[in-house]
Enzyme design. Structure first.
Site, mmCIF file in Angstrom:
data_model
loop_
_atom_site.group_PDB
_atom_site.id
_atom_site.type_symbol
_atom_site.label_atom_id
_atom_site.label_comp_id
_atom_site.label_asym_id
_atom_site.label_seq_id
_atom_site.Cartn_x
_atom_site.Cartn_y
_atom_site.Cartn_z
ATOM 1 N N ASP A 342 3.685 -1.134 2.083
ATOM 2 C CA ASP A 342 3.227 -2.133 3.041
ATOM 3 C C ASP A 342 3.455 -1.628 4.463
ATOM 4 O OD1 ASP A 342 2.365 -4.963 3.535
ATOM 5 O OD2 ASP A 342 4.335 -5.087 4.475
ATOM 6 N N GLU A 371 -0.757 1.138 3.602
ATOM 7 C CA GLU A 371 -1.532 0.708 4.755
ATOM 8 C C GLU A 371 -1.245 1.654 5.914
ATOM 9 O OE1 GLU A 371 -1.926 -4.042 4.661
ATOM 10 O OE2 GLU A 371 0.139 -3.349 4.735
#
Length: 669
Positions: A342, A371
């Site tokens: 994340d 990400e």
């Protein structure tokens, strides 16, 4: 056990070491184990270099009550504090309390608890071998020859199994993914049978470590959260277990889930959130070594590139060690096969490369992606971070392509604006960018790509190809919002078209759970804490939209069976993927040529227009395997060049075959 409060250990403490900065803190070189159990003794070790005093308290329950025994830890090497308790403590719970600058910081299970009680407030003393299901020692991940073979299915435990139509007994639990033979009310396979039949290679589990936002006392209330609020990083969350009060249960059931998925031929990816913690002042990090594990702004406040109140300091040696060891622990103890990071752009490049290297030593085919951005501006220089623009410097690590995603559906910051799928012209180069896997390719005009003016991947397997995920609107909602008045049949056509781009991309394809049955979330953009009525997958849709599911399943099989759709190398992609000229807008056409593939010459056309598209193709006899929303690898018919007609809002896939004279190429007028 009839324990009574004992006197504090009478160890004479050394003079507390003072440090001018965090850089002077000694680094622990052994593993960051904080509780080591045997029947003969339990050893507690805590890294707290600036502490004046450290205690460990033992409890008989995972919450409530008073400490039965308290021990003072002695200062040891490399900034650690240690105490040995020479008796069998199995079944008890523990917490540390650190004194620094004259203040006790508060109870914490430490930063590296491997078992906890209800709601994760106390560590648990267990024998981890008691949590191994039968046959665990022989559990092995399914074989994966190359990362390019991966097809990822992202799911949340409750989303996948909590709906009454799932036919699953352990709804919303780890054990849901162990149940075979489950069916929808219409008799169609659900659960793990659905995943096996669909053909995905990896299940990406939304955060499943112990997170803070769901009260494990009130699970009957149907609480919901995605889990991006870490509490204890290295133990499964209790809300997905059948019993959150007994520490062994959540661990054993998580392992049973992994074991069942492996037996079904599916690898397991864990979503990890090292970039921030649920809270700051009361976090396990802050109650152990205040300030060290987080980055600060110049004015001394906690930095917040995560948008969640803090950002962790991956560049500090012990945070780096913690992240590396956590990944290794999940791989060794839980047989995890991949990790999704994340807000990976908050972490520094050195740390992410060290994680990749450490994970590769255990499993060279471990899948690592994340990400490639942050929610705010991190404290470190941009060129030192694991941002999308730096992915070429992170070998073996992939990032999500928002270029392809938003080129297909529209910009992330405005749900009402569409793109290629909505018939908006000008997104074709962004689609091409994603189709080649974000690498340098002569057929892409990078000046016309939406977000990137240059390629950022060195290899196509460094790009995750997707059109939607748990975040933002799901695909059906986005189509309805960005294309006012869209009909149900048009929504289904564009859903299929979008996933054709994803699954024929040279990147690693990624599918959000339920999109194969056209799930929606009633238009909710950010459903992280919405109820089951918004988030769960209604498996009645499997019958209603079986043609969509069948399209996904057959397209996945097509990709798996033909190397041309996943060449796996930037050089091969540059040699084997070429774009065909098109005269109409909202059309992308490309040719795949790979000598390793039985189909030596493949044509793919994506037509987002509301009318037929005509595309010039090399002359010859073609077998059509995808047309007008149907995929059949055995063939749907024969067509001939030099032109192909593609129905509206659909994809065409065909391959050049020998004609009756045995000629590979036969041009017709």
């Amino acid at each position: 056990m009839g324990l009574t409060l004992t006197a504090l250990s009478a160890c004479k403490q050394e003079k507390v070491q003072s440090y001018a900065s965090f850089e002077e803190y000694p680094v622990r070189t052994d593993e960051l184990v904080e509780m080591s159990y045997t029947p003969a003794e339990t050893v507690f070790t805590l890294w707290a270099p600036a502490a004046e005093d450290v205690r460990v308290m033992l409890y008989t329950e995972g919450e409530g009550g008073r400490a039965e025994e308290t021990y003072t830890l002695a200062k040891a090497e490399q900034g650690t504090w240690k105490v040995k308790v020479p008796k069998d403590l199995k079944g008890l719970f523990y917490v540390f309390n650190v004194k620094q600058n004259g203040n006790w910081l508060g109870e914490t299970p430490g930063i590296n608890a491997h078992a906890v009680g209800v709601n994760g407030q106390r560590g648990a003393i267990i024998d981890l071998r008691d949590t191994d299901p039968a046959g665990w020692s022989s559990d092995r991940a399914p074989q994966l020859s190359d990362l390019s073979e991966a097809v990822i299915y992202e799911m949340h435990h409750r989303d996948f199994s909590a709906h009454a139509s799932s036919g699953i007994e352990h709804k919303g639990k780890y054990l849901a993914l162990t149940e075979e033979g489950t069916r929808s009310p219409e008799g169609i396979p659900t659960g793990i049978d659905h995943l096996r039949e669909m053909g995905v290679t990896h299940v990406h589990l939304l955060p499943s470590y112990d997170y803070a936002s769901v009260d494990e006392h009130k699970l009957e209330d149907g609480q919901y959260n995605w889990g991006y609020d870490p509490l204890n990083y290295n133990v499964p969350d209790g809300s997905y277990a059948t019993n959150p009060y007994t520490p062994e249960v959540r661990i054993r059931e998580f392992k049973q889930m992994v074991q069942a998925l492996h037996k079904a031929g599916i690898r397991v990816v864990l979503d990890v959130v090292f970039n921030h913690t649920f809270n700051t002042e009361g976090s396990n990090f802050e109650r152990t070594v205040p300030g060290y594990f987080y980055r600060m702004t110049e004015d001394g406040k906690f930095a917040d590139a995560s948008g969640c109140g803090n950002e962790t300091a991956s560049d500090r040696p012990m945070m780096r060690r913690f992240m590396i060891e956590s990944v290794r622990y999940w791989m060794r103890e839980y047989h995890i096969d991949g990790f999704r990071f994340d807000l990976m752009g908050i972490h520094d490049i050195e740390t992410m490369n060290a994680i990749r290297e450490a994970a590769t030593q255990i499993d060279p085919k471990v899948l690592i992606y994340g990400e490639g951005w942050a929610a705010g501006t991190p404290q470190l220089p941009a060129d030192s971070l694991a941002m999308k623009a730096n992915i070429s410097r992170l070998p073996g690590i992939a990032a999500f392509s928002d270029e392809l995603r938003d080129g297909l559906r529209g910009p992330w910051n405005n749900d009402s604006i569409g793109a290629f799928l909505a018939g908006k012209a000008g997104e074709e180069e962004s689609i091409k960018f994603g189709l080649v896997g974000a690498i340098q390719h002569p057929g892409v005009d990078y000046t016309a790509v939406n977000y990137s003016t240059s390629p950022w991947a060195a290899e196509p397997t460094q790009m995750i190809s997707y059109v939607s995920c748990h975040d933002d609107m799901c695909l059906v909602d986005r189509l309805r919002t960005s294309i006012p008045g869209i009909r149900a049949d048009e929504t289904a056509k564009l859903d299929k078209l979008a996933q054709t781009a994803v699954l024929t991309s040279q990147g690693i394809p990624f599918i959000f759970a339920g999109e194969e049955v056209m799930r929606d979330k009633k238009g909710v953009h950010n459903s992280f804490n919405s109820p089951d009525s918004i988030n769960t997958i209604d498996w009645h849709r499997l019958a209603t939209h079986y043609d969509v599911y069948n399209y996904y399943k057959n397209l996945i099989a097509l990709r798996r069976h033909h190397k041309a759709f996943h060449m796996g190398s930037a050089d091969l992609v540059r040699q084997g993927v070429s774009f065909l000229p098109v005269e109409q807008e909202n059309v992308v056409a490309y040719r795949l040529q790979d000598s390793r593939d039985e189909w030596k010459d493949i044509i793919v056309v994506l037509n987002a227009r509301r009318d037929f598209a005509r595309v010039e193709v090399p002359g010859g006899r073609y077998v059509v395997v995808c047309r007008d929303g149907v995929v059949n690898e055995q063939g749907l018919g024969i067509t001939y060049g030099p032109a192909a007609m593609v129905p509206p809002m659909s994809a065409l896939i065909m391959y050049l075959s020998e004609n009756n004279n045995g000629s590979a190429y036969h041009t017709t007028d």
